[in-house]
Design a protein around this motif. Sequence first.
Motif, PDB file in Angstrom:
ATOM      1  N   UNK A 249     -18.979  26.977 -80.815  1.00  0.00           N
ATOM      2  CA  UNK A 249     -20.331  26.960 -80.365  1.00  0.00           C
ATOM      3  C   UNK A 249     -20.745  25.409 -80.659  1.00  0.00           C
ATOM      4  N   UNK A 250     -21.089  24.553 -79.498  1.00  0.00           N
ATOM      5  CA  UNK A 250     -21.338  23.237 -79.741  1.00  0.00           C
ATOM      6  C   UNK A 250     -22.591  22.948 -79.176  1.00  0.00           C
ATOM      7  N   UNK A 251     -23.571  22.249 -79.696  1.00  0.00           N
ATOM      8  CA  UNK A 251     -24.704  21.823 -79.261  1.00  0.00           C
ATOM      9  C   UNK A 251     -24.866  20.136 -78.880  1.00  0.00           C
ATOM     10  N   UNK A 252     -24.955  19.874 -77.744  1.00  0.00           N
ATOM     11  CA  UNK A 252     -24.775  18.284 -77.412  1.00  0.00           C
ATOM     12  C   UNK A 252     -26.374  17.476 -77.350  1.00  0.00           C
ATOM     13  N   UNK A 253     -26.277  16.436 -77.664  1.00  0.00           N
ATOM     14  CA  UNK A 253     -27.415  15.377 -77.192  1.00  0.00           C
ATOM     15  C   UNK A 253     -28.052  15.475 -75.868  1.00  0.00           C
ATOM     16  N   UNK A 254     -26.815  15.460 -74.970  1.00  0.00           N
ATOM     17  CA  UNK A 254     -27.198  15.125 -73.504  1.00  0.00           C
ATOM     18  C   UNK A 254     -26.764  16.597 -72.722  1.00  0.00           C
ATOM     19  N   UNK A 255     -27.095  16.745 -71.766  1.00  0.00           N
ATOM     20  CA  UNK A 255     -26.835  17.810 -71.035  1.00  0.00           C
ATOM     21  C   UNK A 255     -25.257  17.799 -70.487  1.00  0.00           C
ATOM     22  N   UNK A 256     -24.602  18.866 -70.415  1.00  0.00           N
ATOM     23  CA  UNK A 256     -23.299  19.069 -70.089  1.00  0.00           C
ATOM     24  C   UNK A 256     -22.867  20.474 -69.471  1.00  0.00           C
ATOM     25  N   UNK A 257     -22.420  20.568 -68.483  1.00  0.00           N
ATOM     26  CA  UNK A 257     -22.251  22.068 -67.986  1.00  0.00           C
ATOM     27  C   UNK A 257     -20.809  22.421 -68.377  1.00  0.00           C
ATOM     28  N   UNK A 258     -20.548  23.716 -68.206  1.00  0.00           N
ATOM     29  CA  UNK A 258     -19.246  24.196 -68.561  1.00  0.00           C
ATOM     30  C   UNK A 258     -18.201  23.652 -67.466  1.00  0.00           C
ATOM     31  N   UNK A 259     -18.560  23.494 -66.308  1.00  0.00           N
ATOM     32  CA  UNK A 259     -17.601  22.849 -65.246  1.00  0.00           C
ATOM     33  C   UNK A 259     -17.288  21.443 -65.736  1.00  0.00           C
ATOM     34  N   UNK A 260     -18.414  20.610 -66.140  1.00  0.00           N
ATOM     35  CA  UNK A 260     -18.020  19.283 -66.507  1.00  0.00           C
ATOM     36  C   UNK A 260     -17.046  19.196 -67.760  1.00  0.00           C
ATOM     37  N   UNK A 261     -17.442  20.090 -68.470  1.00  0.00           N
ATOM     38  CA  UNK A 261     -16.408  20.110 -69.913  1.00  0.00           C
ATOM     39  C   UNK A 261     -15.107  20.573 -69.585  1.00  0.00           C
ATOM     40  N   UNK A 262     -14.841  21.713 -68.535  1.00  0.00           N
ATOM     41  CA  UNK A 262     -13.553  21.855 -68.243  1.00  0.00           C
ATOM     42  C   UNK A 262     -12.858  20.574 -67.575  1.00  0.00           C
ATOM     43  N   UNK A 263     -13.555  20.038 -66.700  1.00  0.00           N
ATOM     44  CA  UNK A 263     -12.801  18.909 -66.006  1.00  0.00           C
ATOM     45  C   UNK A 263     -12.463  17.828 -67.164  1.00  0.00           C
ATOM     46  N   UNK A 264     -13.397  17.557 -68.100  1.00  0.00           N
ATOM     47  CA  UNK A 264     -12.931  16.640 -69.272  1.00  0.00           C
ATOM     48  C   UNK A 264     -11.985  17.313 -69.829  1.00  0.00           C
ATOM     49  N   UNK A 265     -11.900  18.399 -70.355  1.00  0.00           N
ATOM     50  CA  UNK A 265     -10.847  18.873 -71.119  1.00  0.00           C
ATOM     51  C   UNK A 265      -9.543  19.003 -70.549  1.00  0.00           C
ATOM     52  N   UNK A 266      -9.492  19.082 -69.288  1.00  0.00           N
ATOM     53  CA  UNK A 266      -8.080  19.072 -68.258  1.00  0.00           C
ATOM     54  C   UNK A 266      -7.606  17.930 -68.614  1.00  0.00           C
ATOM     55  N   UNK A 267      -8.108  16.965 -68.551  1.00  0.00           N
ATOM     56  CA  UNK A 267      -7.603  15.490 -68.479  1.00  0.00           C
ATOM     57  C   UNK A 267      -7.322  14.857 -69.963  1.00  0.00           C
ATOM     58  N   UNK A 268      -7.938  15.523 -70.964  1.00  0.00           N
ATOM     59  CA  UNK A 268      -7.793  14.889 -72.138  1.00  0.00           C
ATOM     60  C   UNK A 268      -6.467  15.096 -73.047  1.00  0.00           C
ATOM     61  N   UNK A 269      -6.140  14.117 -73.797  1.00  0.00           N
ATOM     62  CA  UNK A 269      -4.826  14.117 -74.534  1.00  0.00           C
ATOM     63  C   UNK A 269      -5.059  15.020 -75.600  1.00  0.00           C
ATOM     64  N   UNK A 270      -3.770  15.852 -75.506  1.00  0.00           N
ATOM     65  CA  UNK A 270      -3.345  16.804 -76.340  1.00  0.00           C
ATOM     66  C   UNK A 270      -3.950  18.247 -76.072  1.00  0.00           C
ATOM     67  N   UNK A 271      -4.586  18.209 -74.956  1.00  0.00           N
ATOM     68  CA  UNK A 271      -5.298  19.463 -74.632  1.00  0.00           C
ATOM     69  C   UNK A 271      -4.810  19.947 -73.476  1.00  0.00           C
ATOM     70  N   UNK A 272      -4.855  21.287 -73.370  1.00  0.00           N
ATOM     71  CA  UNK A 272      -4.253  22.159 -72.227  1.00  0.00           C
ATOM     72  C   UNK A 272      -5.455  23.076 -71.930  1.00  0.00           C
TER      73      UNK A 272
END
Length: 341
Positions: A249-272
């Motif tokens: 569970x993560x609390x962020x300083x700025x707004x981020x949606x689940x969809x945005x996080x998915x898009x980020x993680x989809x392209x992140x090195x070492x992540x699948x």
Amino acid sequence: MGYRVAVVGATGNVGREMLAILAEREFPMDEIAALASSRSVGSEVEIGDSGRKVKCQNVEHFDFTGWDIALFAAGSGPTKTYAPIAAAAGCVVIDNSSLYRMDPDVPLIVPEVNPDAIDGYKKKNIIANPNCSTAQLMVVLKPLHDAAGIKRVVLSTYQSVSGSGKAGMDELFQQSRAIFVGDPVEPETYPKQIAFNVIPHIDVFMDDGSTKEEWKMVVETKKILDPKIKLNATCVRVPVFVGHSEAVNIEFEREISAEEAQNILREAPGCMLVDKREDGGYVTPVECVGDGATYISRVRDDPTIDNGLTLWCVSDNLRKGAALNAVQIAELLGRRHLKKG
């Protein structure tokens, strides 16, 4: 022109995995030495699936002079004795134990997260590999932290018995068999029965009631990623042979949606990212064994806090949590500092 590489603790789970990954990733080696304690001298270990085998040498008598890199997978005791010897001989030590992780003069590295920190290795000629549960978490948190700034993390880990080495794996197997045939179960490696059970206790207890495993995740996250991040962990041993899982569970300083996080993680090195909202649309530890990626599933908004997300991640703890990360550090070291040819 390749490197001369020594693997210390070559007969253990992580040491064997290091040898396999060196071969699998075609790490440029002119020579390799498999080092172990005196009781393993003369035994053979295989280097990957090549069929090539090397005989174990006694680490007590080994001369590290002229060797480029030593991958240590021998635990804190042997590391305390032999790592300074190797480092003093000019051989760069990449250590998988907890001994040097919080030493301010030793970089603690996850190559996808803080590669620039490796430049500090020359202070002691030693580089530390993080705790297995921390390593996979860092790969996930780094791209999200860059995007929205992480304030606080609360997580529970579900850690496999291979994190305790061969003894833990043997105990799970023996207890499972004993239960099936009606034999008594006697815990030895763990304080309670591990077969068909979960144990909320990894490593020793500390004065504040947390365990050392939980403390490691806190301080290592601060050193690797950001000292301002607050983290609370509950680390649990589960009856799985290989593969650590984490509910995060993560609390962020700025707004981020689940969809945005998915898009980020989809392209992140070492992540699948494997995140389908359907039966079986997520990854379990059984499915990650033998793979180097950290798999992320169940990414969703947390409605109980502002700017909150929850996710699930799994990774092969013998690979990204240990051996693979160490070899990736060696690759990074070679690119930046030990260039050959």
